[in-house]
Design a protein around this motif. Sequence first.
Motif, PDB file in Angstrom:
ATOM      1  N   ASN A 120      58.308 -95.391   5.960  1.00  0.00           N
ATOM      2  CA  ASN A 120      57.468 -96.205   6.820  1.00  0.00           C
ATOM      3  C   ASN A 120      55.998 -95.907   6.545  1.00  0.00           C
ATOM      4  O   ASN A 120      55.551 -94.770   6.688  1.00  0.00           O
ATOM      5  CB  ASN A 120      57.794 -95.928   8.294  1.00  0.00           C
ATOM      6  CG  ASN A 120      57.135 -96.938   9.218  1.00  0.00           C
ATOM      7  OD1 ASN A 120      55.930 -97.011   9.300  1.00  0.00           O
ATOM      8  ND2 ASN A 120      57.957 -97.710   9.918  1.00  0.00           N
ATOM      9  N   ASP A 121      55.266 -96.917   6.107  1.00  0.00           N
ATOM     10  CA  ASP A 121      53.824 -96.792   5.873  1.00  0.00           C
ATOM     11  C   ASP A 121      53.084 -97.522   6.989  1.00  0.00           C
ATOM     12  O   ASP A 121      53.169 -98.744   7.100  1.00  0.00           O
ATOM     13  CB  ASP A 121      53.437 -97.404   4.520  1.00  0.00           C
ATOM     14  CG  ASP A 121      54.025 -96.641   3.353  1.00  0.00           C
ATOM     15  OD1 ASP A 121      54.335 -95.454   3.534  1.00  0.00           O
ATOM     16  OD2 ASP A 121      54.189 -97.235   2.269  1.00  0.00           O
ATOM     17  N   ILE A 122      52.375 -96.763   7.825  1.00  0.00           N
ATOM     18  CA  ILE A 122      51.663 -97.365   8.952  1.00  0.00           C
ATOM     19  C   ILE A 122      50.399 -98.066   8.454  1.00  0.00           C
ATOM     20  O   ILE A 122      49.601 -97.487   7.727  1.00  0.00           O
ATOM     21  CB  ILE A 122      51.293 -96.290   9.991  1.00  0.00           C
ATOM     22  CG1 ILE A 122      52.563 -95.692  10.617  1.00  0.00           C
ATOM     23  CG2 ILE A 122      50.396 -96.869  11.077  1.00  0.00           C
ATOM     24  CD1 ILE A 122      52.295 -94.548  11.562  1.00  0.00           C
ATOM     25  N   TRP A 123      50.230 -99.334   8.865  1.00  0.00           N
ATOM     26  CA  TRP A 123      49.029-100.085   8.541  1.00  0.00           C
ATOM     27  C   TRP A 123      48.076-100.002   9.733  1.00  0.00           C
ATOM     28  O   TRP A 123      48.451-100.355  10.827  1.00  0.00           O
ATOM     29  CB  TRP A 123      49.363-101.543   8.256  1.00  0.00           C
ATOM     30  CG  TRP A 123      48.140-102.355   7.986  1.00  0.00           C
ATOM     31  CD1 TRP A 123      47.407-103.058   8.913  1.00  0.00           C
ATOM     32  CD2 TRP A 123      47.488-102.530   6.744  1.00  0.00           C
ATOM     33  NE1 TRP A 123      46.340-103.664   8.322  1.00  0.00           N
ATOM     34  CE2 TRP A 123      46.363-103.353   6.983  1.00  0.00           C
ATOM     35  CE3 TRP A 123      47.735-102.063   5.447  1.00  0.00           C
ATOM     36  CZ2 TRP A 123      45.493-103.729   5.969  1.00  0.00           C
ATOM     37  CZ3 TRP A 123      46.874-102.446   4.459  1.00  0.00           C
ATOM     38  CH2 TRP A 123      45.762-103.274   4.711  1.00  0.00           C
ATOM     39  N   ASN A 124      46.827 -99.626   9.503  1.00  0.00           N
ATOM     40  CA  ASN A 124      46.484 -98.928   8.277  1.00  0.00           C
ATOM     41  C   ASN A 124      45.869 -97.586   8.656  1.00  0.00           C
ATOM     42  O   ASN A 124      45.179 -97.469   9.663  1.00  0.00           O
ATOM     43  CB  ASN A 124      45.562 -99.754   7.387  1.00  0.00           C
ATOM     44  CG  ASN A 124      44.180 -99.989   7.967  1.00  0.00           C
ATOM     45  OD1 ASN A 124      43.819 -99.491   9.015  1.00  0.00           O
ATOM     46  ND2 ASN A 124      43.394-100.773   7.266  1.00  0.00           N
ATOM     47  N   TRP A 125      46.135 -96.604   7.836  1.00  0.00           N
ATOM     48  CA  TRP A 125      45.707 -95.237   8.100  1.00  0.00           C
ATOM     49  C   TRP A 125      44.292 -95.059   7.551  1.00  0.00           C
ATOM     50  O   TRP A 125      44.057 -94.385   6.559  1.00  0.00           O
ATOM     51  CB  TRP A 125      46.689 -94.259   7.468  1.00  0.00           C
ATOM     52  CG  TRP A 125      46.655 -92.898   8.100  1.00  0.00           C
ATOM     53  CD1 TRP A 125      45.864 -91.853   7.730  1.00  0.00           C
ATOM     54  CD2 TRP A 125      47.414 -92.443   9.221  1.00  0.00           C
ATOM     55  NE1 TRP A 125      46.083 -90.779   8.542  1.00  0.00           N
ATOM     56  CE2 TRP A 125      47.049 -91.108   9.472  1.00  0.00           C
ATOM     57  CE3 TRP A 125      48.379 -93.012  10.051  1.00  0.00           C
ATOM     58  CZ2 TRP A 125      47.594 -90.338  10.489  1.00  0.00           C
ATOM     59  CZ3 TRP A 125      48.937 -92.258  11.055  1.00  0.00           C
ATOM     60  CH2 TRP A 125      48.542 -90.939  11.272  1.00  0.00           C
ATOM     61  N   ALA A 126      43.352 -95.700   8.213  1.00  0.00           N
ATOM     62  CA  ALA A 126      41.955 -95.660   7.762  1.00  0.00           C
ATOM     63  C   ALA A 126      41.062 -95.902   8.969  1.00  0.00           C
ATOM     64  O   ALA A 126      41.500 -96.422   9.999  1.00  0.00           O
ATOM     65  CB  ALA A 126      41.709 -96.717   6.697  1.00  0.00           C
ATOM     66  N   ARG A 127      39.794 -95.528   8.816  1.00  0.00           N
ATOM     67  CA  ARG A 127      38.864 -95.707   9.920  1.00  0.00           C
ATOM     68  C   ARG A 127      37.524 -96.191   9.367  1.00  0.00           C
ATOM     69  O   ARG A 127      37.029 -95.696   8.359  1.00  0.00           O
ATOM     70  CB  ARG A 127      38.679 -94.396  10.678  1.00  0.00           C
ATOM     71  CG  ARG A 127      37.621 -94.492  11.793  1.00  0.00           C
ATOM     72  CD  ARG A 127      37.690 -93.316  12.744  1.00  0.00           C
ATOM     73  NE  ARG A 127      37.754 -92.048  12.048  1.00  0.00           N
ATOM     74  CZ  ARG A 127      38.255 -90.940  12.588  1.00  0.00           C
ATOM     75  NH1 ARG A 127      38.749 -90.962  13.809  1.00  0.00           N
ATOM     76  NH2 ARG A 127      38.271 -89.812  11.905  1.00  0.00           N
ATOM     77  N   THR A 128      36.968 -97.154  10.045  1.00  0.00           N
ATOM     78  CA  THR A 128      35.638 -97.646   9.711  1.00  0.00           C
ATOM     79  C   THR A 128      34.945 -98.049  11.000  1.00  0.00           C
ATOM     80  O   THR A 128      35.605 -98.332  12.009  1.00  0.00           O
ATOM     81  CB  THR A 128      35.713 -98.850   8.749  1.00  0.00           C
ATOM     82  OG1 THR A 128      34.390 -99.290   8.466  1.00  0.00           O
ATOM     83  CG2 THR A 128      36.477-100.004   9.384  1.00  0.00           C
ATOM     84  N   TYR A 129      33.615 -98.075  10.961  1.00  0.00           N
ATOM     85  CA  TYR A 129      32.870 -98.522  12.131  1.00  0.00           C
ATOM     86  C   TYR A 129      32.292 -99.916  11.925  1.00  0.00           C
ATOM     87  O   TYR A 129      31.453-100.372  12.696  1.00  0.00           O
ATOM     88  CB  TYR A 129      31.772 -97.496  12.456  1.00  0.00           C
ATOM     89  CG  TYR A 129      32.381 -96.185  12.904  1.00  0.00           C
ATOM     90  CD1 TYR A 129      32.834 -96.010  14.198  1.00  0.00           C
ATOM     91  CD2 TYR A 129      32.540 -95.138  11.997  1.00  0.00           C
ATOM     92  CE1 TYR A 129      33.437 -94.823  14.602  1.00  0.00           C
ATOM     93  CE2 TYR A 129      33.131 -93.946  12.384  1.00  0.00           C
ATOM     94  CZ  TYR A 129      33.576 -93.795  13.692  1.00  0.00           C
ATOM     95  OH  TYR A 129      34.173 -92.627  14.089  1.00  0.00           O
ATOM     96  N   ASN A 130      32.781-100.572  10.880  1.00  0.00           N
ATOM     97  CA  ASN A 130      32.444-101.970  10.649  1.00  0.00           C
ATOM     98  C   ASN A 130      33.379-102.824  11.516  1.00  0.00           C
ATOM     99  O   ASN A 130      34.569-102.912  11.262  1.00  0.00           O
ATOM    100  CB  ASN A 130      32.627-102.309   9.170  1.00  0.00           C
ATOM    101  CG  ASN A 130      32.390-103.778   8.890  1.00  0.00           C
ATOM    102  OD1 ASN A 130      32.075-104.574   9.781  1.00  0.00           O
ATOM    103  ND2 ASN A 130      32.549-104.159   7.633  1.00  0.00           N
ATOM    104  N   LYS A 131      32.833-103.466  12.530  1.00  0.00           N
ATOM    105  CA  LYS A 131      33.666-104.176  13.497  1.00  0.00           C
ATOM    106  C   LYS A 131      34.322-105.434  12.937  1.00  0.00           C
ATOM    107  O   LYS A 131      35.162-106.044  13.607  1.00  0.00           O
ATOM    108  CB  LYS A 131      32.838-104.528  14.730  1.00  0.00           C
ATOM    109  CG  LYS A 131      32.387-103.296  15.509  1.00  0.00           C
ATOM    110  CD  LYS A 131      31.639-103.671  16.779  1.00  0.00           C
ATOM    111  CE  LYS A 131      31.229-102.415  17.545  1.00  0.00           C
ATOM    112  NZ  LYS A 131      30.527-102.739  18.803  1.00  0.00           N
TER     113      LYS A 131
END
Length: 337
Positions: free
Chosen positions: A60-71
Motif C-alpha cells: 500500500n502506497d499512501i498518496w501522497n507522502w509529501a508536504r508543501t506550503y504551496n496551497k
Amino acid sequence: GDHNLSKGMWYDYMTSYKNVPVANTEDHIVANRDIDFSKEQHLFMARDIWQGVIHGVGINDIWNWARTYNKLSDSWLSILFRPDAIKYISEANLDMNRLSYEIRAIQQESRDVGIIYSDVSNLVDERTARSTYEAYEAVQYNGKRVKFITQTLLENMMDCKVVIVPLMPYATEETLVTLKKYIENGGRVVIMSDESLAKTERNADMNAELREFVYSNATVIPYEGTFNKMKSPSRSEFQELLRNIFKEEGIYNVSVIDTETGKPTTDVEFNTGVYNGDVVINLVNYGTDKKVKIMIGGTEVTECIEMRSMENVKDAVELKQFVPVLVKFPGAEKLLK
C-alpha cells in the motif's frame, strides 16, 4: 458514510480473479487539499489501511507522502500535515506485522457466498452497481466473505454454497446456463428483483426456458432501489433475509450480538479465520459505540483475547466506532464444526 465497505469490495473483486496479494500503488486516503481535520479523519485512515489488509492488500502506497506550503499543490494538507493520522497508521502497521499469521488466516477464510458481477449491466443500468454494493454489505455484515463471479469466470460459482444475483437486467446467456448447472448440483441462488437476467448483453430477450428454470428454483427478493439508495427491503431486513438463508445452508456459524438489543448487529463488519485451533475474528463497527457478545457455532463464548491490546476480555467485547478489533478465542475451532 454510506459506502464504508466499497474499498474492501473492490479488493475482494480483484482477489476473486486470482487469490494473490493486492498492490494499491496510489491510495488516496486523504483527498487532495482536504481541509477536514476532524478527529474522525485519523480513525478513518487507520481503519482504511487495516481493513485493506484484511481484504487482501499486501502493498500500500499512501498518496501522497509529501508536504508543501504551496496551497495550489496536491501535497498541501497531505498526510504529513496530520501527525495523529501518522501515529494511528503506524500503530496499525506494527500490529499487522505482529499479527500477520492471524490476519493471513482471516484472509484465507472460505468464500461460501458468491455475487454475480455483470459488466454490461453495470454499464447500462445505474441500479446494478448499487444493488451489488448492497448485496456485498449485507453479506459482510453477516460475517461471510464474498467471491465475485465475473462473466469470464462463471465456473467459480461452483465452489460457493450461496450465489446472489443483484438487480442486473443484462447478462450473458452463459450466465444462466451456469446458474442452471449450479442449481442442479445443489447450489442455492438468491435473485434480487424479478427484473434480473431479462436481456442478453446484446439487448436480446434472454432464453425464456432457461430463465424460468433459474427463477423457479431460486429465492427471489422483491428488491427496489435507485442508483444511490435501496428502497425495499430495508438494510436490516435484507441482512436478516440473507442470514436465514445462510443458516439453512449451514454456513452461518459466527454471529455478533448487540448486548443492548439482544439482536445481531446491523452495522458491524466481521471476518473469521482459524489459526492453530483458535478462532480469530476481525470486527469493525460503523455505527455508534457498542458492546457485543460473540456466538460461535450457536454457543456464546465469553472469554477472549483482544490481540491488538493483548488484553483479556470477559463477557462483552467493546467496539468503538471505526476502530478495528481483532479478538482470539483459544481452542474454539471445535465449536465451528
